[in-house]
Structure formats: C-alpha cells, structure tokens
Design an enzyme around this catalytic site. Sequence first.
Site, PDB file in Angstrom:
ATOM      1  N   ARG A 162      -6.097  10.143 -11.066  1.00 24.43           N
ATOM      2  CA  ARG A 162      -5.474  10.821  -9.906  1.00 24.43           C
ATOM      3  C   ARG A 162      -4.969   9.743  -8.957  1.00 24.43           C
ATOM      4  NH1 ARG A 162      -5.658   9.995  -5.200  1.00 24.43           N
ATOM      5  NH2 ARG A 162      -7.550  10.789  -4.279  1.00 24.43           N
TER       6      ARG A 162
ATOM      7  N   ASN B  55      -0.637  11.607  -0.148  1.00 22.78           N
ATOM      8  CA  ASN B  55       0.184  10.409  -0.371  1.00 22.78           C
ATOM      9  C   ASN B  55       0.860  10.483  -1.733  1.00 22.78           C
ATOM     10  OD1 ASN B  55      -0.678   9.058   2.025  1.00 22.78           O
ATOM     11  ND2 ASN B  55      -2.629   8.628   1.025  1.00 22.78           N
TER      12      ASN B  55
ATOM     13  N   TYR C 218       0.870  -1.183   0.000  1.00 17.09           N
ATOM     14  CA  TYR C 218       0.000   0.000   0.000  1.00 17.09           C
ATOM     15  C   TYR C 218       0.903   1.228   0.000  1.00 17.09           C
ATOM     16  CZ  TYR C 218      -4.281   2.491   1.447  1.00 17.09           C
ATOM     17  OH  TYR C 218      -5.359   3.327   1.510  1.00 17.09           O
TER      18      TYR C 218
ATOM     19  N   GLU D 293     -12.162   4.524  -6.891  1.00 17.15           N
ATOM     20  CA  GLU D 293     -10.856   4.836  -6.308  1.00 17.15           C
ATOM     21  C   GLU D 293     -10.037   5.711  -7.252  1.00 17.15           C
ATOM     22  OE1 GLU D 293     -10.086   3.567  -3.058  1.00 17.15           O
ATOM     23  OE2 GLU D 293      -8.643   5.191  -3.306  1.00 17.15           O
ATOM     24  N   ASP D 294      -9.525   6.775  -6.709  1.00 14.28           N
ATOM     25  CA  ASP D 294      -8.565   7.641  -7.404  1.00 14.28           C
ATOM     26  C   ASP D 294      -9.057   8.162  -8.759  1.00 14.28           C
ATOM     27  OD1 ASP D 294      -7.174   7.256  -5.122  1.00 14.28           O
ATOM     28  OD2 ASP D 294      -5.348   6.499  -6.053  1.00 14.28           O
TER      29      ASP D 294
ATOM     30  N   ASP E  17     -14.035   6.136  -2.158  1.00 11.36           N
ATOM     31  CA  ASP E  17     -13.120   5.985  -1.035  1.00 11.36           C
ATOM     32  C   ASP E  17     -12.382   7.288  -0.726  1.00 11.36           C
ATOM     33  OD1 ASP E  17     -11.649   4.521   0.870  1.00 11.36           O
ATOM     34  OD2 ASP E  17     -10.007   4.270  -0.553  1.00 11.36           O
ATOM     35  N   ASP E  18     -12.011   8.027  -1.760  1.00 12.57           N
ATOM     36  CA  ASP E  18     -11.225   9.254  -1.544  1.00 12.57           C
ATOM     37  C   ASP E  18     -12.065  10.362  -0.925  1.00 12.57           C
ATOM     38  OD1 ASP E  18      -8.727   8.319  -2.837  1.00 12.57           O
ATOM     39  OD2 ASP E  18     -10.135   8.041  -4.484  1.00 12.57           O
TER      40      ASP E  18
ATOM     41  N   LYS F 285      -5.670  -2.025  -2.726  1.00 10.87           N
ATOM     42  CA  LYS F 285      -6.826  -1.796  -1.843  1.00 10.87           C
ATOM     43  C   LYS F 285      -7.503  -3.126  -1.524  1.00 10.87           C
ATOM     44  CE  LYS F 285      -7.058   2.822  -1.649  1.00 10.87           C
ATOM     45  NZ  LYS F 285      -7.245   3.678  -0.482  1.00 10.87           N
TER      46      LYS F 285
END
Length: 653
Positions: A198, A452, A145, A288-289, A311-312, A216
């Site tokens: 992203r 991150n 991760y 995600e992202d 999730d973000d 994930k």
Amino acid sequence: MFSNIFRLFLCKKVKKSNKILLEIIVNYPRFVRAFTIYCPNYQPEDVEHVYCSNLVRGIDHIKDPRLNKGLAFTLKERQALGIHGLLASKIISQEDQVGIARLSIDRYKSNLNKYIFLTELQDTNEKLFFSLLADNIEKYMPIVYTPTVGLACQRFGLVYKRPRGLFITIHDKGHILKILNNWTENDVRAICFTDGERILGLGDLGAYGMGIPVGKLSLYTALAGVKPHQCLPIMLDVGTDNQTLLEDPLYIGLRQKRVRGQQYNDFIDEFMEACVTRYGKNTLLQFEDFALPNAGPLLAKYRDRYCTFNDDIQGTASVAVAGLMAATRVTKKKMKENIIMFLGAGSAANGIADLTAQAMVEEGMSLKDAQGQIYMFDVDGLLTSKREGGVPEHAKNFGKDCEPEKNFESAVAKIKPTCLIGCSTVGGAFTPNVLKQMGQNTERPVIFALSNPTSKAECTAQAAYENTEGRCVFASGSPFPPVQYNGKQYKTGQGNNAYIFPGMALGVIATGAHTIPETMFLGAARTLANFVLESDLEKGRIYPSLNQLREVSFTIAVAIAEMSYKLDTATIFPKPKDLSAWVKSHIYNSTYSSYLPRFYDYPPAPDIKMKTIEEAYHTLKLVFTIIRRPLSDNRANVKKFSLCTRIVFSILI
Ligand SMILES: NC(=O)C1=CN([C@@H]2O[C@H](COP(=O)(O)OP(=O)(O)OC[C@H]3O[C@@H](n4cnc5c(N)ncnc54)[C@H](O)[C@@H]3O)[C@@H](O)[C@H]2O)C=CC1
Ligand SMILES: CC(=O)C(=O)O
Ligand SMILES: [Mg+2]
C-alpha cells in the site's frame, strides 16, 4: 583485542589512540557500537577521519559519498590525500556548492528529474545532499517525499540506478540474517521497511515501493539529524498482485503473485528476529506502507517485543491529533465537543480514531462515549452493524447501530460532523456538496484531506476554502500552495507524519528504548501542537511551518527521551543529567570535516582520568565478560552492559 583496548586507555595522544581505534573498528564492530553509544560526539567525523586518513586514499576518497566533498577539498587536503589533479583547480566552499546545487535543480522542469538529480547527489556527496535538504525543507521535501516520491515509486524501474538499502525476497527465507550481514555498516540503529503493498494511496507497487523507506530515512537525517550511516532502508519483496507491474519489462522485483498466510508471517517473524540479532534489541524497526490486513495485526504482534512502530497507524495518528488539538484554539471547541467522521476506515483512520478517543478521555470523557462520537465511512458505506457484512473487525470500536448509508454526502448531512478526516485514497471524494454541508454543520468546520499523494487528496485547499466561505480549518497530507480567497491569503498546513517520525526516531535512538509505548505518540502530538503559534493560526495553519521542522523534531526527540525514562523503556543508564544536550550529541553534522592529518587541527588530547591501572583492568575485564555474550538477550543484561560501558568511558573521556 584486550591489549588493543588497554593500549587505547593508556594512550595519552589522541592521534595514537585513533590508530588503535581504527584497528578496533575494523576488527571488533560490537565494541564500536558500544563506543559510539556512549561517545556519540566522537563520530562520525572522528571515526570517519580515522578511516579516511588511514585507509582511504586517492580516487576512492572522491568516490565514497560519505567522504566526497567535490571541489571543496582544499589544496592541502588534495595533496595529503593524493587527489591533487583529479579535480578541477577551483576550490568551492560547501555553502557555494549548496547554491550551485540549487541552481542545477531549478533548471529541471519536471519534478521526477529533480528527484533523480537529488538521488544522484545523495549517491555521490552525502553531506552536500543533506545540507541542501535541511536548509531548504519547504522547497525540496515535496521532491524527496510526497508527492514526487509517489511518482518516483511508480517509475522506479527507470529511476533505479545505484543500489540503496537491502532487497530481501521471500526466497531468502531461512537466510535473512546472512543477507543482513552483507550490509557492511555495523552501527545501524533504525530500519524502515515495506512490503510495498500500500504505497501512499497508489496501491500495490511491489518492489517499486523501495522509494518510500529511502525517502522516509532521508527525512530522519534531514529533519532530525539521525546519522545516515545508522539508517537502513529495506524492501521485503514477497511478490506483487499488480498485474501491470508483473508485465512491466522494467519491473525490478519478483515476478510472482504475493505470498500470503503462514509463509508470509514466518518470513516477517524471521526478519524481525534477524534485525535484532544483527543490530541489537533496541534497533528501531519502522513498518511503512503495509496493507490493511497486515498492518494492524503485525503491530499488535510485535509492539511489546521489539522497538517498533507502524508509521501509518501511529505516526499519522500523532500528527492528526496534534492538528485537532491546535484546531481547538480556532474552533473554541474542546476535542470532546466534536463529532468526528472519517472517510476511509483503514490503518490511518483507525490509528487516528484510537488516539483521538484517548485525547478525549484525557478531557474527562469515558472511552465508550468518546468512541461513540467517532464515525467511519469506508468503501462499503457507513460502519454500522446493520450493513451487509457488519462492522469489519479492525474498526469494531467505531461501528454504530444506525441504519446503513452508502451515500457519503447523505451521511455527512445526517451525522453532521464538525471534523471530517479523509484517509480513503480517493482523490476528490470531498465534493463541493460535502464541503458545503460541512460549512452548514458548524461555524468553523475542520477538514483534513490526508490521503497522499496530491492526486489522492480528498479535496484541494482551494476547494475547502471556497466551499466553506473561508471558514474551514484545513490540512492535507501532501502540500498545497497558499490559497487566495476573498482578498485573504491562507497558508494551509501539511498534516503528515513527517512531523512525528523523525523526532520519534531520534528520541528512541538516543535513549536506546526497547519498546515504544502508545502514550509516546500522544506526548509527541502535544509537543507538536504546542509549537503552533497564534500567528500560524491567523494564517490558517494548524501546524508550524515546514521550515521549523528541525526544531520541532528536536523538541519531540527530547520529549520522547524524557518519556522513555519515565516509562522505563530506556536502556542507556544512568540517565544523562542534561537530556537535551545528550540528544543533541547524537545529531549528524552535515558540514564537511577537514581531512588534513590531525596535527593541522587536532583537538586537545583528552586527559585520561584513570585512577589506577588495576582499576581500569578490572573494569575492562567485567565489560568484556558481558560484551562476549549476545548484546541484549534480556533487559537486565542490556542495563548491566550499558552501565559497565559507561563506567569505562567515563574513565576514558
Ligand atoms: N498524511 C499522512 O501522514 C498519511 C496519509 N496516509 C494516506 O491515507 C490513505 C489511506 O491509508 P491507509 O489507511 O493506510 O490505507 P488502508 O488501505 O488501510 O485504508 C483505506 C480505507 O479507505 C477505504 N476506501 C477505499 N475506497 C473508498 C471509497 N471509494 N470510499 C470510501 N472509502 C474508501 C477502504 O475501505 C479503507 O477503509 C493513503 O492515501 C495514505 O497515503 C497514510 C498515512 C499517513
Ligand atoms: C505519509 C505516509 O506515510 C503515507 O501516505 O503513507
Ligand atoms: Mg506511509
């Protein structure tokens, strides 16, 4: 089909019923899904056993990562499976294998090589991979991760050796369901997908972003015990605007600019619908992202129609609010007594700001007042109506009417926030001056550097403590080693959505939730905050230790399952009497199972409590009338189906 299942009912011996079950597994996947929903305990080991002892033999047993045990196969197993001689003679226990794997990884100096080792382990021996990861979370989470997964995504062309998950491109539009059908696993419950625009704070990595859903979902299993065969990572490849990748000979994705607009939206629409057609209405779909222009609008579009979350936006909001809640015990200030300032006004910042405002409202404040105490500063400066271009639509609730300010340090000095939250993707943006100013604003400043991977963190833990005389409450998205300051050691917490999404997923899967209401994220935040002990706070940590993540995820899952019934989104009926035991029954067991023919270690045959053959016949008839229809075309049907299936299995078990 009917006679097979009826034979299964009538069969008194497990061994015989397993053979029939095998036929059903192979031929009637929809039945298996129903079966495994109501008998989660029965698999994967039993179903796997049926498979392996009947279908898979010889070398194929070693080649299948789900069945492989390496040198842990016993002599009897080697003989029974026809693999005797194909392995070195030594027999090594799973526990010892974990130790050997640890030694092997530790030999590598570079984290990317450690990542590659772990990927290969996952590809060859799934149970060993997950026992290693689950037993050593603090040590190996930073490899599978953030931060290492970020590096792995940037080098994905080199890392990519064996396919994992699905790659669906924009050119597959019109045929997405067919591609999903190519995934041979029928019991998928959770899909994590990205379009790669992203990836962490690293920008557009196109198809290289596949490392993120893979990572994930590894945490789904390692932290919450969601069964690995129920997880599916997907890359939605619509091209990339990253010129370096378009020119990279190793790039594995479509070599074209991103498709946007109507064509993109239609593609995502078709994808969402194909997922539920293939796997059922309550399949968990985790965004995600995705980049800012798509993340919020897609969540708004789908949140009430699918079992989905971003999730973000939502997972991050939940973990950050949990951190703010725990921090109140150190600062002795209620949430509503804080002035909160964000650096970055994108998906993460707005998700956190919305949930924080909700938490302040629960403390007795009006929503407008709560929003008034939250400030945002993005790439164009402080969000105020007086700046050029005004307040962007996605952050309209947090714009102010004050004078424009483009200098972040000046903004921190003028607004005097007590909490500073970084979601900007700008490494080092919390300069020593900004941090010192925070130390002047309040006695115990709260400083979160959430971007991150580590290189993008707004400041290091060391810098935060040094510039606030050790008075700050600090958390970061990627882990930092403990800080020594003024003779004291501080172990800072990792404010990462990994504390939330695995437990959220397990709770949602166990209750077959058909949507995920926003309040569940506040519930998860509270559950997480309650886990923080005084001893954690004394060490400087506002999150429980990473090694407690399995316990945390389980507790969140049970809380989510409870909320799922309260909020009327569950589809498993009747509600299990002992919800905690029910959730536990869904958890993956990463201990090797025995592959000896069942007469060596067979569990006692179940006593079939069937009243009359006629009764069973009529119940089954009713169930199959419903099964023949699409699984979940509407909620009433799902409930009816669930109820009938439960009746059948209560007769069976
Ligand atoms: N710790 C965690 O659990 C999570 C961390 N994140 C991290 O948060 C970061 C942001 O993620 P998203 O909000 O999804 O991205 P986003 O692209 O939606 O938002 C980024 C924001 O940063 C602003 N920004 C960019 N450069 C800036 C500058 N020089 N000064 C001030 N603001 C600037 C942009 O204007 C935008 O408002 C990423 O690094 C991501 O890895 C995201 C989700 C979870
Ligand atoms: C942690 C996470 O989801 C991110 O950085 O995007
Ligand atoms: Mg993310």
